[in-house]
Design an enzyme around this catalytic site. Structure first.
Site, PDB file in Angstrom:
ATOM      1  N   MET A  41      24.489 -16.241   4.419  1.00 53.45           N
ATOM      2  CA  MET A  41      23.705 -15.985   5.626  1.00 53.45           C
ATOM      3  C   MET A  41      24.606 -16.145   6.851  1.00 53.45           C
ATOM      4  O   MET A  41      24.125 -16.335   7.970  1.00 53.45           O
ATOM      5  CB  MET A  41      22.506 -16.929   5.692  1.00 53.45           C
ATOM      6  N   GLY A  42      25.923 -16.090   6.641  1.00 59.80           N
ATOM      7  CA  GLY A  42      26.860 -16.172   7.759  1.00 59.80           C
ATOM      8  C   GLY A  42      27.089 -17.596   8.230  1.00 59.80           C
ATOM      9  O   GLY A  42      26.788 -18.555   7.519  1.00 59.80           O
ATOM     10  N   HIS A  48      31.915 -21.706   2.121  1.00 57.90           N
ATOM     11  CA  HIS A  48      31.839 -20.270   1.803  1.00 57.90           C
ATOM     12  C   HIS A  48      33.218 -19.747   1.422  1.00 57.90           C
ATOM     13  O   HIS A  48      33.352 -18.898   0.540  1.00 57.90           O
ATOM     14  CB  HIS A  48      31.369 -19.473   3.027  1.00 57.90           C
ATOM     15  N   GLY A 160      27.378 -21.577  -4.394  1.00 56.34           N
ATOM     16  CA  GLY A 160      27.839 -22.960  -4.222  1.00 56.34           C
ATOM     17  C   GLY A 160      26.915 -23.936  -4.941  1.00 56.34           C
ATOM     18  O   GLY A 160      25.701 -23.737  -5.003  1.00 56.34           O
ATOM     19  N   LYS A 162      26.303 -26.885  -3.923  1.00 51.94           N
ATOM     20  CA  LYS A 162      25.557 -27.724  -2.971  1.00 51.94           C
ATOM     21  C   LYS A 162      24.077 -27.340  -3.016  1.00 51.94           C
ATOM     22  O   LYS A 162      23.201 -28.191  -2.974  1.00 51.94           O
ATOM     23  CB  LYS A 162      26.097 -27.547  -1.561  1.00 51.94           C
ATOM     24  N   VAL A 189      31.992 -28.341  -1.232  1.00 59.56           N
ATOM     25  CA  VAL A 189      33.128 -28.684  -0.362  1.00 59.56           C
ATOM     26  C   VAL A 189      32.607 -29.657   0.699  1.00 59.56           C
ATOM     27  O   VAL A 189      31.531 -29.443   1.264  1.00 59.56           O
ATOM     28  CB  VAL A 189      33.712 -27.414   0.298  1.00 59.56           C
TER      29      VAL A 189
END
Ligand code: PAF
Length: 294
Positions: A41-42, A48, A160, A162, A189
């Site tokens: 989603m930027g 990312h 990811g 997360k 991360v």
């Protein structure tokens, strides 16, 4: 639109129209390329970029989507405020071997005013943990990921860890619906102090930022205690109390099975501690997967 990096001369195509994507993908498929895809989603951060590195390593073509998906935001969520930083994001993507960025408008993805009559729901996951606290979130995620898969037709898609429950939802959808996409994941991360990287961290003020790392610390203590043989149920109650003392409003702290996020049974070894909590209006999630020894 294509952006050219003035320093390196590298071209980064940015495509907004589905039909143009289809033409490129058709050619790649016929040339036998392996397409690796990273949906986002930027407001890109190191988390990312780790997904991108993985995609670069796995495919012969790498595609990134940047689309803030209205369908996964509830009425009280932060859709309007969600950071939209396309120029900065494209700047970061130059460093990676990205073949194109798909950055459609809401109308392109949901013609007719953002509505989508069909949707994908995975009832088990959409009613537990984040699903319980954010009704409609996982159907929104699953539906847009399905749409993006139909548009990009990737061989591999990278997510990811997360967003562990989201990863489970996507894996379940792909298995249940026999989608020809291999799902890969990358470990969370973290910032130097342990806070999981997230596009929403930027909403935190200085005071909240210093408290935020407590979420990870708390999960670390739960994991350590459960590894030492303590009762997970006691530990999560204790952790919830700790987080509340630190100023969080806690949605949940749980220990679950890694495999399907169900409640652990005696003898289960592959577990995961997960938490979601708010600081003011900022909702943070984190998790630590761990194994119990024999
Ligand atoms: O994790 C995200 O950024 C989003 O949920 C995703 C997978 C891009 C779907 O909108």
């Amino acid at each position: 639109m294509s952006l050219v990096n003035k320093t390196t001369g590298q071209i980064l195509p940015v495509i907004e129209v589905i039909q143009q994507v289809r033409e490129i993908i058709w050619n790649w498929k016929h040339a036998g390329e392996t397409i690796a895809f990273v949906p986002t989603m930027g407001h890109l951060h190191e988390g990312h970029l780790a997904l991108l590195k993985q995609a670069n390593a796995l495919g012969t073509k790498t595609v990134v989507s940047i689309f803030v998906n209205p369908m996964q935001f509830g009425k009280n969520d932060d859709f309007d405020e969600y950071p939209r930083t396309l120029d900065d994001d494209l700047g970061k993507l130059y460093e990676y071997n990205v073949d194109f960025v798909f950055a459609p408008s809401v109308d392109e993805v949901y013609p007719g005013g953002g509505e989508c009559a069909s949707f994908i729901d995975i009832p088990g996951f959409s009613s537990m943990l984040d699903g319980e606290h954010r009704p409609g979130f996982f159907p929104g995620v699953a539906t847009v990921v399905n749409k993006l898969f139909n548009i990009i037709q990737p061989n591999i898609a990278v997510f990811g860890e997360k967003d562990y429950q989201q990863l489970m939802v996507v894996r379940q959808m792909v298995n249940d619906l026999s989608m020809p996409v291999e799902i890969r994941s990358v470990t969370t991360v973290r910032e130097a102090d342990g806070l999981a990287m997230s596009s929403r961290n930027g909403y935190l003020n200085n005071e909240q930022r210093s408290i935020a790392v407590g979420l990870y610390g708390c999960l670390e203590r739960v994991v350590e205690a459960v590894r030492q043989g303590e009762d997970p149920n006691f530990e999560v109650v204790h952790a919830t109390h700790d987080l509340t003392e630190q100023g969080f409003i806690v949605d949940y702290v749980v220990v679950r099975r890694q495999q399907d996020l169900s409640v652990p049974q005696p003898g289960d070894k592959a577990l995961i501690a997960l938490a979601a909590a708010r600081l003011g209006s900022v909702r943070l999630i984190d998790n630590i997967p761990f194994e119990l020894s024999e």
